[in-house]
Write a protein that holds these residues in place. Structure first.
Motif, PDB file in Angstrom:
ATOM      1  N   LEU A 134       0.801  -1.062  -0.144  1.00  0.00           N
ATOM      2  CA  LEU A 134       0.072  -0.040  -0.178  1.00  0.00           C
ATOM      3  C   LEU A 134       0.843   1.288   0.043  1.00  0.00           C
ATOM      4  CD1 LEU A 134      -2.710   1.416   0.068  1.00  0.00           C
ATOM      5  CD2 LEU A 134      -2.917   0.912   2.518  1.00  0.00           C
ATOM      6  N   ILE A 135       1.787   1.309   0.872  1.00  0.00           N
ATOM      7  CA  ILE A 135       3.079   2.251   0.929  1.00  0.00           C
ATOM      8  C   ILE A 135       3.556   2.510  -0.735  1.00  0.00           C
ATOM      9  CG2 ILE A 135       4.907   3.308   1.819  1.00  0.00           C
ATOM     10  CD1 ILE A 135       4.394   1.848   4.401  1.00  0.00           C
ATOM     11  N   ALA A 136       3.925   1.417  -1.258  1.00  0.00           N
ATOM     12  CA  ALA A 136       4.469   1.743  -2.636  1.00  0.00           C
ATOM     13  C   ALA A 136       3.472   2.249  -3.555  1.00  0.00           C
ATOM     14  CB  ALA A 136       4.922   0.149  -2.939  1.00  0.00           C
ATOM     15  N   LEU A 137       2.343   1.822  -3.711  1.00  0.00           N
ATOM     16  CA  LEU A 137       1.280   2.126  -4.604  1.00  0.00           C
ATOM     17  C   LEU A 137       0.924   3.630  -4.208  1.00  0.00           C
ATOM     18  CD1 LEU A 137      -1.103  -0.748  -4.542  1.00  0.00           C
ATOM     19  CD2 LEU A 137       0.219   0.000  -6.780  1.00  0.00           C
ATOM     20  N   ARG A 138       0.656   4.011  -2.916  1.00  0.00           N
ATOM     21  CA  ARG A 138       0.347   5.359  -2.444  1.00  0.00           C
ATOM     22  C   ARG A 138       1.243   6.469  -2.816  1.00  0.00           C
ATOM     23  NH1 ARG A 138      -1.536   7.641   3.578  1.00  0.00           N
ATOM     24  NH2 ARG A 138      -1.520   9.785   2.691  1.00  0.00           N
ATOM     25  N   PHE A 139       2.431   6.158  -2.647  1.00  0.00           N
ATOM     26  CA  PHE A 139       3.434   7.258  -2.653  1.00  0.00           C
ATOM     27  C   PHE A 139       4.151   6.962  -4.104  1.00  0.00           C
ATOM     28  CE2 PHE A 139       3.105   7.053   2.062  1.00  0.00           C
ATOM     29  CZ  PHE A 139       3.196   8.485   2.209  1.00  0.00           C
ATOM     30  N   GLY A 140       4.095   6.199  -4.730  1.00  0.00           N
ATOM     31  CA  GLY A 140       4.615   5.651  -6.198  1.00  0.00           C
ATOM     32  C   GLY A 140       3.711   6.470  -6.927  1.00  0.00           C
TER      33      GLY A 140
END
Length: 288
Positions: free
Chosen positions: A37-43
Motif C-alpha cells: 500500500l505504501i508503494a502504491l500510494r507514494f509511487g
C-alpha cells in the motif's frame, strides 16, 4: 486578509483529506498488504507530482536528492507504523494518537536546542498523556500494540516535520517534497518484494482507496499544504490540523460503524484539548 482566509480554507481542505485517509487506509488493507500500500500510494503520488513539476525535477541536484532520501525514509517509517497500527486498533484511536505529532514537534525542537519547552507545551503534554491513558489503557492497564505503533508513527511524523524545516531552507521545497514521495514509494516496494506478495489492485473497489490516498491525501495534500503555509501563521496551521482526528472519528462512525466508549471519548477530548492548548499563543490571544 482574503489571502489568509484562502490559505486557511486550503489547509482545512487538506485536513479533511487527511481525516478520511485513515478510513481509506483501512479499506486499502483489505486488498493489499502494508508495504504494498505504501508503494502504491507514494509511487502514484510521486508520478503525478513529477508530471506537474517536471521542469523543477530537471534541476534536481545531489544535495536535494540526498535530503529527499532522508525525508522519504522517515515518511516511510511514519506510514509503516500507522498502517500496521490500524490493523490492531480502531480508526478513531489511530487518528487521535497520531495527532500527538503537534505536541511532539515542540518537544523535539526543545531537546535539539537544549531549552525547556514552553509552559503551554508542558500543560498540553499533561492533557494529552491523560487522554492517551483513557483512550488506550484497558481494565488491566495494558496498552494495545496498535496504539503503541500509532504513537510511534506520531513521533516519527514529528521528526519528519522538524527535519523538513531544517533541510528545506537550503533547497527547493516543492522539489524536495516531490522526490521524497518517490523514495517513500520505492522503500515500500523494496520491503513489499522481500516480505510480502505485492500485487496491483484489479477491481474498481480496490483502486478507489489507493487512488484517493495517492491523489487527494498525498500528491494534492502535500502540495497544497506547502503553498498554503506561506500565507498563514503556524498557530492557525496547528489549530486547523488538530481537527484531523475529529474528521477521522466522524468518517469512521459513518462508514465503518466505529463507536468510541465514553472513556474513549473523554480521552479523545483530552488529547484534542492538549493539542489545541499547546498551539494557542495564550499571552497574546492570537488565535486568528
Amino acid at each position: 486578509m482574503q489571502t489568509k482566509f484562502t490559505a486557511n480554507a486550503m489547509l482545512l481542505l487538506v485536513t479533511l483529506f487527511w481525516g478520511f485517509s485513515y478510513l481509506f487506509m483501512k479499506m486499502g488493507l483489505n486488498f493489499v498488504q502494508e508495504y504494498n500500500l505504501i508503494a502504491l500510494r507514494f509511487g502514484i503520488a510521486f508520478c503525478l507530482a513529477a508530471v506537474i513539476f517536471s521542469a523543477r525535477l530537471r534541476k534536481a541536484n545531489l544535495q536535494t536528492i540526498r535530503y529527499a532520501f532522508v525525508l522519504g525514509f522517515i515518511l516511510f517509517l511514519v506510514f509503516s507504523c500507522i498502517l500496521f497500527g490500524i490493523k490492531f486498533t480502531s480508526t478513531s484511536h489511530a487518528a487521535f494518537l497520531v495527532s500527538l505529532t503537534v505536541i511532539f514537534v515542540p518537544i523535539i525542537t526543545a531537546l535539539i536546542s537544549k531549552k525547556v519547552p514552553e509552559s503551554k507545551v508542558m500543560i498540553g503534554v499533561i492533557f494529552a498523556l491523560l487522554g492517551v491513558g483513557l483512550l488506550t489503557l484497558d481494565s488491566q492497564l495494558s496498552i494495545n500494540f496498535g496504539d503503541v505503533l500509532c504513537i510511534a508513527g506520531a513521533l516519527f511524523y514529528a521528526t519528519h516535520i522538524v527535519v523538513t524545516e531544517k533541510l528545506t531552507k537550503a533547497v527547493d521545497s516543492i522539489l524536495l517534497g516531490t522526490i521524497q514521495l518517490g523514495f517513500a514509494g520505492a522503500l515500500g516496494l523494496i520491503f513489499s518484494l522481500f516480505l510480502e506478495v505485492p500485487r496491483f489492485p484489479v477491481a474498481t473497489e480496490e483502486w478507489i482507496p489507493i487512488l484517493v490516498l495517492s491523489i487527494l491525501c498525498s500528491a494534492i495534500g502535500f502540495i497544497v499544504q506547502t503553498v498554503a503555509q506561506q500565507h498563514t501563521t503556524p498557530t492557525n496551521t496547528g489549530l486547523i490540523f488538530s481537527l484531523e482526528p475529529v474528521f477521522a472519528a466522524v468518517f469512521a462512525f459513518l462508514f465503518l460503524g466505529e463507536i468510541l466508549s465514553m472513556q474513549g471519548w473523554i480521552g479523545a477530548l483530552l488529547v484534542l484539548c492538549g493539542v489545541i492548548y499547546s498551539q494557542v499563543n495564550w499571552s497574546r490571544k492570537e488565535i486568528m
